[in-house]
Design a protein around this motif. Structure first.
Motif, PDB file in Angstrom:
ATOM      1  N   LYS A  84      32.374  16.429 -29.284  1.00 15.99           N
ATOM      2  CA  LYS A  84      31.579  17.437 -29.993  1.00 15.99           C
ATOM      3  C   LYS A  84      30.982  18.425 -29.001  1.00 15.99           C
ATOM      4  CE  LYS A  84      27.969  17.922 -33.502  1.00 15.99           C
ATOM      5  NZ  LYS A  84      26.967  17.198 -34.345  1.00 15.99           N
ATOM      6  N   LYS A 111      43.945  18.886 -30.450  1.00 16.48           N
ATOM      7  CA  LYS A 111      43.125  20.041 -30.842  1.00 16.48           C
ATOM      8  C   LYS A 111      43.456  21.291 -30.044  1.00 16.48           C
ATOM      9  CE  LYS A 111      38.778  18.278 -32.763  1.00 16.48           C
ATOM     10  NZ  LYS A 111      37.301  18.299 -32.586  1.00 16.48           N
ATOM     11  N   ASP A 166      33.711  20.768 -28.141  1.00 13.71           N
ATOM     12  CA  ASP A 166      33.915  21.706 -29.252  1.00 13.71           C
ATOM     13  C   ASP A 166      32.915  22.858 -29.188  1.00 13.71           C
ATOM     14  OD1 ASP A 166      35.987  20.192 -30.250  1.00 13.71           O
ATOM     15  OD2 ASP A 166      34.753  19.122 -31.716  1.00 13.71           O
TER      16      ASP A 166
END
Length: 401
Positions: free
Chosen positions: A262, A308, A265
């Motif tokens: 996270k 990703k 991200d």
């Protein structure tokens, strides 16, 4: 969340200055030229890419201390190959993995070619041995194989010494000599070993490493670990803050890894390109010294990044070790790119500075702003060149010999 906010704060706290040219140089300045032949008329603009291959996010990951799990698990997982099954070492620690065959984790070079994720090894020469068969540290040949596959090797001191009475200078220089004698290359970046020591002992390591012509030091405190790099970066005697990714006691899920992911991200979502640098220790089935990533966590973490941001995702990631990214930015900030366009022909000239002799990487990516497809014409043997002129016509990569 606190960690994320700290990273974002550091992200905006980076300053850009010139690099002090106080190192040994072995590659003289040169000028390279080539021509771009456009398929249709239209203005062209050419600039150095902020990151190699026009990527948005450079991520460098280092494995400290030269534990054998790097070769048994991380190396085959990333490049593709047989991951070791469980493997109990001399310390009764499982440095193996799940025994599966990995297809590898990749990003692309912008031309459709897959490049495997690569990490760095921070090693202590005194720990590299060939026996016993269940040794806990890497062997010289294992390090050589990983280095030849593009992994970087960083100086982590010769003995991993930190306690009172340590001779910090000889710890730096003896490790330099050891790697040069056994592997025939000279390390250029230093990682301060962690451990019990005198107050601020890390500053002594920083001083001696920089005095010994190391380009950068990863330490307890410093700049980063997130670097905003869309303008000139201060690489002069760089001391970078070292942060770790580690498994928790919870083995029932990947919640801990999701927290680290996270944070990534949130960094990737920034408008401008960034460089992020992190560390861990072992990557085997056991959380070695409680300072490592268990292999299931490491596999989940790296696979998620690949899915990703790698070749299986949006392909915005340049997964490259510290030295490789450092050298790209260093060269990017020192070249001079000129071009002259006459109708459908563009003459490009790149002035290359004198390059330090310890550099492994001498590559420059150029961003091309053109509505036209194009071809490259070059007769110069000092470099190789590739482009996507017949596809998206946005990228040229020059590899300097």
């Amino acid at each position: 969340m606190k960690t994320t906010l700290l990273y974002i704060f550091l992200f905006f706290g980076i300053h850009s200055f010139a690099f002090a040219e106080n190192h040994s140089f072995g590659n003289p300045p040169k000028t390279i030229t080539f021509k771009i032949k456009l398929k249709s008329a239209g203005k062209v603009k050419i600039t150095p890419s902020v990151l190699k291959y026009n990527k948005h996010f450079a991520y460098s990951f280092t494995l400290d201390d030269g534990y054998r799990s790097a070769y048994l698990t991380a190396f085959p997982l990333l490049k593709g190959g047989k991951v070791s099954p469980p493997s109990i070492d001399e310390w009764k620690v499982d440095q193996g993995g799940d025994g599966t065959t990995s297809k590898g984790l990749f990003y692309t070079d912008g031309f459709g070619n897959k490049i495997p994720f690569k990490l760095a090894l921070a090693i202590n020469g005194a720990s590299l041995i060939n026996e016993p068969s269940n040794r806990g540290h890497l062997s010289w040949e294992e390090v050589r194989e990983m280095y030849n596959a593009g992994w970087d090797v960083l100086n982590h001191s010769f003995h991993h010494a930190t306690k009172h009475g340590t001779n910090y200078l000889t710890e730096v220089t003896d490790n330099t000599k050891s790697i040069k004698e056994n592997l025939d290359f000279t390390m250029s970046h230093f990682v301060v070993p962690g451990g019990e020591g005198d107050p601020d002992y890390h500053r002594e390591y920083e001083k001696e490493a920089l005095k010994s012509e190391y380009f950068s030091v990863a330490s307890y405190k410093g700049e980063g670990p997130v670097y905003k790099i869309n303008s000139k970066v201060n690489l002069d005697k760089l001391i970078s803050a070292r942060t770790f990714v580690q498994s928790s006691k919870d083995t029932s899920s990947f919640k801990t890894m999701d927290k680290y992911l996270k944070t990534i991200d949130s960094i990737v979502k920034q408008k401008d390109p960034v460089w992020f640098n992190e560390f861990t220790h072992g990557t085997g089935n056991t959380n070695l010294w409680n300072l490592s990533m268990r292999f299931p966590d490491f596999k989940y973490y790296m696979t998620t990044l690949a899915n990703k941001y790698g070749a299986n995702g949006n392909d915005s990631l340049w997964m490259a070790p510290w030295q490789e990214v450092y050298e790209y930015i260093w060269l990017r900030d020192r070249i001079k790119v000129d071009f002259e366009q006459i109708d459908k022909e563009v003459a490009v000239t790149i002035q290359i500075p004198e390059i330090p002799e310890t550099f492994r990487n001498k590559s420059i990516s150029l961003s091309v702003d053109s509505s036209s497809k194009f071809e490259i014409e070059s007769k110069n043997s000092d470099f190789t060149i590739k482009s996507d002129g017949n596809k998206t016509h946005k990228l040229i990569v020059v590899e300097i010999k």
